[in-house]
Structure formats: structure tokens, C-alpha cells
Design an enzyme around this catalytic site. Structure first.
Site, PDB file in Angstrom:
ATOM      1  N   ASN A   9       0.866  -1.182   0.000  1.00  0.00           N
ATOM      2  CA  ASN A   9       0.000   0.000   0.000  1.00  0.00           C
ATOM      3  C   ASN A   9       0.906   1.236   0.000  1.00  0.00           C
ATOM      4  O   ASN A   9       1.517   1.555   1.018  1.00  0.00           O
ATOM      5  CB  ASN A   9      -0.881  -0.040   1.261  1.00  0.00           C
ATOM      6  CG  ASN A   9      -1.700   1.224   1.438  1.00  0.00           C
ATOM      7  OD1 ASN A   9      -1.782   2.064   0.542  1.00  0.00           O
ATOM      8  ND2 ASN A   9      -2.316   1.362   2.603  1.00  0.00           N
ATOM      9  N   TRP A  10       0.960   1.895  -1.148  1.00  0.00           N
ATOM     10  CA  TRP A  10       1.888   3.032  -1.284  1.00  0.00           C
ATOM     11  C   TRP A  10       1.352   4.298  -0.613  1.00  0.00           C
ATOM     12  O   TRP A  10       2.078   5.286  -0.513  1.00  0.00           O
ATOM     13  CB  TRP A  10       2.161   3.321  -2.763  1.00  0.00           C
ATOM     14  CG  TRP A  10       2.885   2.217  -3.484  1.00  0.00           C
ATOM     15  CD1 TRP A  10       3.257   0.988  -2.981  1.00  0.00           C
ATOM     16  CD2 TRP A  10       3.347   2.241  -4.846  1.00  0.00           C
ATOM     17  NE1 TRP A  10       3.902   0.259  -3.939  1.00  0.00           N
ATOM     18  CE2 TRP A  10       3.982   0.993  -5.100  1.00  0.00           C
ATOM     19  CE3 TRP A  10       3.289   3.180  -5.877  1.00  0.00           C
ATOM     20  CZ2 TRP A  10       4.538   0.677  -6.338  1.00  0.00           C
ATOM     21  CZ3 TRP A  10       3.842   2.863  -7.112  1.00  0.00           C
ATOM     22  CH2 TRP A  10       4.464   1.629  -7.330  1.00  0.00           C
ATOM     23  N   LYS A  11       0.105   4.302  -0.237  1.00  0.00           N
ATOM     24  CA  LYS A  11      -0.527   5.486   0.371  1.00  0.00           C
ATOM     25  C   LYS A  11      -0.284   6.718  -0.531  1.00  0.00           C
ATOM     26  O   LYS A  11      -0.228   6.569  -1.746  1.00  0.00           O
ATOM     27  CB  LYS A  11      -0.027   5.681   1.803  1.00  0.00           C
ATOM     28  CG  LYS A  11      -0.197   4.382   2.628  1.00  0.00           C
ATOM     29  CD  LYS A  11      -0.050   4.557   4.099  1.00  0.00           C
ATOM     30  CE  LYS A  11      -0.208   3.198   4.777  1.00  0.00           C
ATOM     31  NZ  LYS A  11      -0.145   3.277   6.218  1.00  0.00           N
ATOM     32  N   HIS A  95      -9.657   1.020   4.922  1.00  0.00           N
ATOM     33  CA  HIS A  95      -8.368   1.177   5.607  1.00  0.00           C
ATOM     34  C   HIS A  95      -8.558   2.093   6.819  1.00  0.00           C
ATOM     35  O   HIS A  95      -9.339   3.049   6.763  1.00  0.00           O
ATOM     36  CB  HIS A  95      -7.333   1.766   4.642  1.00  0.00           C
ATOM     37  CG  HIS A  95      -5.941   1.737   5.209  1.00  0.00           C
ATOM     38  ND1 HIS A  95      -5.502   2.670   6.117  1.00  0.00           N
ATOM     39  CD2 HIS A  95      -4.921   0.865   5.021  1.00  0.00           C
ATOM     40  CE1 HIS A  95      -4.248   2.368   6.456  1.00  0.00           C
ATOM     41  NE2 HIS A  95      -3.876   1.280   5.799  1.00  0.00           N
ATOM     42  N   GLU A  97      -6.897   4.454   7.993  1.00  0.00           N
ATOM     43  CA  GLU A  97      -6.677   5.885   7.752  1.00  0.00           C
ATOM     44  C   GLU A  97      -7.915   6.516   7.135  1.00  0.00           C
ATOM     45  O   GLU A  97      -8.235   7.674   7.383  1.00  0.00           O
ATOM     46  CB  GLU A  97      -5.431   6.077   6.860  1.00  0.00           C
ATOM     47  CG  GLU A  97      -4.156   5.849   7.661  1.00  0.00           C
ATOM     48  CD  GLU A  97      -2.979   5.353   6.853  1.00  0.00           C
ATOM     49  OE1 GLU A  97      -2.983   5.451   5.616  1.00  0.00           O
ATOM     50  OE2 GLU A  97      -2.032   4.849   7.493  1.00  0.00           O
ATOM     51  N   GLU A 167      -5.323  -5.241  10.354  1.00  0.00           N
ATOM     52  CA  GLU A 167      -4.319  -4.200  10.564  1.00  0.00           C
ATOM     53  C   GLU A 167      -4.614  -3.479  11.879  1.00  0.00           C
ATOM     54  O   GLU A 167      -5.393  -2.512  11.898  1.00  0.00           O
ATOM     55  CB  GLU A 167      -4.352  -3.194   9.410  1.00  0.00           C
ATOM     56  CG  GLU A 167      -4.010  -3.789   8.069  1.00  0.00           C
ATOM     57  CD  GLU A 167      -3.439  -2.739   7.124  1.00  0.00           C
ATOM     58  OE1 GLU A 167      -2.315  -2.922   6.657  1.00  0.00           O
ATOM     59  OE2 GLU A 167      -4.119  -1.723   6.887  1.00  0.00           O
ATOM     60  N   GLY A 173       2.376   2.028  10.790  1.00  0.00           N
ATOM     61  CA  GLY A 173       3.321   3.141  10.672  1.00  0.00           C
ATOM     62  C   GLY A 173       4.022   3.491  11.974  1.00  0.00           C
ATOM     63  O   GLY A 173       4.669   4.533  12.077  1.00  0.00           O
ATOM     64  N   SER A 213       3.415  -2.273  10.269  1.00  0.00           N
ATOM     65  CA  SER A 213       4.863  -2.283  10.511  1.00  0.00           C
ATOM     66  C   SER A 213       5.538  -3.586  10.088  1.00  0.00           C
ATOM     67  O   SER A 213       6.455  -4.063  10.755  1.00  0.00           O
ATOM     68  CB  SER A 213       5.168  -1.952  11.976  1.00  0.00           C
ATOM     69  OG  SER A 213       4.770  -0.620  12.264  1.00  0.00           O
ATOM     70  N   GLY A 234       2.974  -1.303   4.243  1.00  0.00           N
ATOM     71  CA  GLY A 234       2.911   0.133   3.936  1.00  0.00           C
ATOM     72  C   GLY A 234       4.313   0.661   3.673  1.00  0.00           C
ATOM     73  O   GLY A 234       4.855   0.546   2.581  1.00  0.00           O
ATOM     74  N   GLY A 235       4.933   1.232   4.710  1.00  0.00           N
ATOM     75  CA  GLY A 235       6.247   1.877   4.590  1.00  0.00           C
ATOM     76  C   GLY A 235       7.284   1.047   3.846  1.00  0.00           C
ATOM     77  O   GLY A 235       7.986   1.561   2.965  1.00  0.00           O
TER      78      GLY A 235
HETATM   79  P1  PGA Z   1       2.814   0.196   7.611  1.00  0.00           P
HETATM   80  O1  PGA Z   1       1.357   0.409   6.963  1.00  0.00           O
HETATM   81  O2  PGA Z   1       3.388  -1.076   7.039  1.00  0.00           O
HETATM   82  O3  PGA Z   1       3.604   1.419   7.230  1.00  0.00           O
HETATM   83  O4  PGA Z   1       2.618   0.084   9.091  1.00  0.00           O
HETATM   84  C1  PGA Z   1       0.500  -0.682   6.722  1.00  0.00           C
HETATM   85  C2  PGA Z   1      -0.806  -0.191   6.139  1.00  0.00           C
HETATM   86  O5  PGA Z   1      -1.298   0.852   6.534  1.00  0.00           O
HETATM   87  O6  PGA Z   1      -1.390  -0.865   5.258  1.00  0.00           O
END
Ligand code: PGA
Length: 255
Positions: A9-11, A95, A97, A167, A173, A213, A234-235
Site C-alpha cells: 500500500n503506497w498510500k 483502511h 486511515e 491491521e 506506521g 509495521s 505500507g512503509g
Molecule cells: P505500515 O502500513 O506497514 O507502514 O505500518 C501498513 C498499512 O497501513 O497498510
């Protein structure tokens, strides 16, 4: 054995050149992976190009969000019909967020799932408890509510096309991931809960992947668990070496 899912997930990251370079590197980097389904979720504006770059490779391309109406006066929104028309195969729905920062509620998440399934997009339904809910020992209650509302009114045969991403919000994050065994027991709970929608056999075949993470270092701890069917990264998906490292580790465990 089902394939292991490794999704990135590149956000809201990368400019156009960086996005194209990253995807080119990923496509090359996972060329030899077997037993793994790799997927990327770039920002909307890069999706059409991403589908072209992914081409006939094993990498699938999905969107990070979708609106539930097909078309009309919904300024700023993108429909499942549009995503399908450019070749997207997957979409993230709910998600944390989006739930927290864009006030997405159960009802719209349910409609987004239905619209995605109707138009042949494979939704990745994200669920997870917050730190506060965890500290109040309410994780299972929260997950149950999120799943029940999200899947309400969706036929068992359709639920089979849903992927669930567990998640925990406190792990996203933050660098603080759940412990592998702890996440595994939550995955079992999620599979038990979806059994109510699909029946025993199907519930265990619905992929439940872990996100929060995940890095190239700790991925194996999750991928080695019985009920963890992949990871949503994500990251660490923003660098080809770490994301491909996760896919290669998964490949060595699954093929
Ligand atoms: P993260 O994000 O790996 O940076 O914790 C995961 C996500 O939000 O899908």
C-alpha cells in the site's frame, strides 16, 4: 496450498517518475517468485500506467479506495466501473486511515464492498482495533462489529472473493508490530467470524493477511503462522529491495 499474498500500500507517496521506477523494479524483482501473489496499490493518478507496467507479469494492481456509486454528481470520487475499465483488479476498502481521517463508517464500507464485488474488483477489507480499544480488551468485539457490518447482505458465494486484512491501528506506521502468534490468534478469530457468512469450509479458504509495521526483517515471523495468509505492507513497500525481500521470503516459504 493457497498462494501467499504480498501486497504493498503506497498510500500518498511517490511522484510519477518514482512510482514508475518502483513498479518496474518490483516487476523485475519478483519475476522468479512462485507461490506468491504480489500486488501494489499506488495512488489513483498512477494506476493506469501501473497496469501497463505490470502488463502480463504476476504483479496485480489495485486502488486504495473506491466510491460505491457507478457514476454521477460525486465530485472527486472514483467508481469501481472506472477502476475496472483501466484494468485494476483489486481495491482496499475501509483502511483505518480512511475510517479515522475521512470518517468512513460501516454503512459506506459495506456499500463499497458490494460495488467492488458487483464489478469484479477483488476487495481487501481492512479491519483492526485501536490502541485504546486494545487496552480496554475490546479487540475481538471491535473486529466482530467491523466484519459483521462490512459483510452485511453479501452472499456467502460473494464473500469468498473478499480478502481480509487485519491491521491493528496501533501497529500501522508505528514500528510496533503485533507479535506473530498474537496476530495469528486474531486471524483465527476473524476466520471463525466469517464462517457465519460463508459456512465452515469456505471461511478457512478466505485469505486473511496481516498489516502493521511489516518489514523485510519481521515478515517471516508473520508468514510462518498457520492462519496468516500474507501481508499488507505500507512503509516497507516504498523501497523495491525491502518489498521484494518480503516477496522472496514468502516465496521460499510457500513454493
Ligand atoms: P505500515 O502500513 O506497514 O507502514 O505500518 C501498513 C498499512 O497501513 O497498510
Amino acid at each position: 496450498m493457497n498462494k501467499c499474498l504480498v501486497y504493498g500500500n503506497w498510500k500518498m507517496n511517490k511522484n510519477k517518475e518514482q512510482a514508475e521506477a518502483l513498479l518496474n523494479q518490483i516487476v523485475r524483482g519478483v519475476e522468479r517468485c512462485s507461490g506468491v501473489e504480489v500486488g501494489v496499490f499506488p495512488p489513483f493518478v498512477y494506476l493506469e500506467k501501473a497496469v501497463m507496467i505490470a502488463g502480463n507479469s504476476a504483479v496485480s494492481v489495485g486502488a486504495q479506495n473506491v466510491y460505491y456509486q457507478d457514476r454521477g454528481a460525486y465530485t472527486g470520487e472514483i467508481s469501481a466501473v472506472m477502476l475496472r475499465s483501466i484494468g485494476c483488479s483489486h481495491v482496499l476498502v475501509g483502511h483505518s486511515e480512511r475510517r479515522m481521517q475521512f470518517h468512513e463508517h460501516h454503512a459506506s464500507i459495506n456499500k463499497k464492498l458490494k460495488a467492488s464485488l458487483k464489478h469484479g474488483l477483488r476487495p481487501v477489507l481492512c479491519v483492526g482495533e485501536s490502541l485504546e480499544e486494545k487496552s480496554q480488551a475490546r479487540s475481538f468485539e471491535v473486529l466482530n462489529t467491523q466484519l459483521v457490518y462490512a459483510l452485511e447482505g453479501i452472499e456467502g458465494s460473494q464473500v469468498q472473493n473478499v480478502i481480509i486484512a487485519y491491521e491493528p491501528v496501533w501497529a500501522i506506521g508505528t514500528g510496533v508490530s503485533a507479535a506473530g502468534e498474537q496476530a495469528d490468534s486474531v486471524h483465527r478469530f476473524i476466520k471463525q467470524t466469517i464462517k457465519g457468512f460463508t459456512g465452515q469450509d469456505t471461511a478457512w479458504s478466505i485469505p486473511v493477511i496481516y498489516g502493521g509495521s511489516v518489514t523485510a526483517k519481521n515478515a517471516v515471523e508473520f508468514l510462518g503462522q498457520k492462519d496468516i495468509d500474507g501481508v499488507l505492507v505500507g512503509g516497507a513497500s516504498l523501497q523495491a529491495h525491502s518489498f521484494c525481500g518480503i516477496a522472496l521470503a514468502a516465496s521460499s516459504m510457500y513454493s
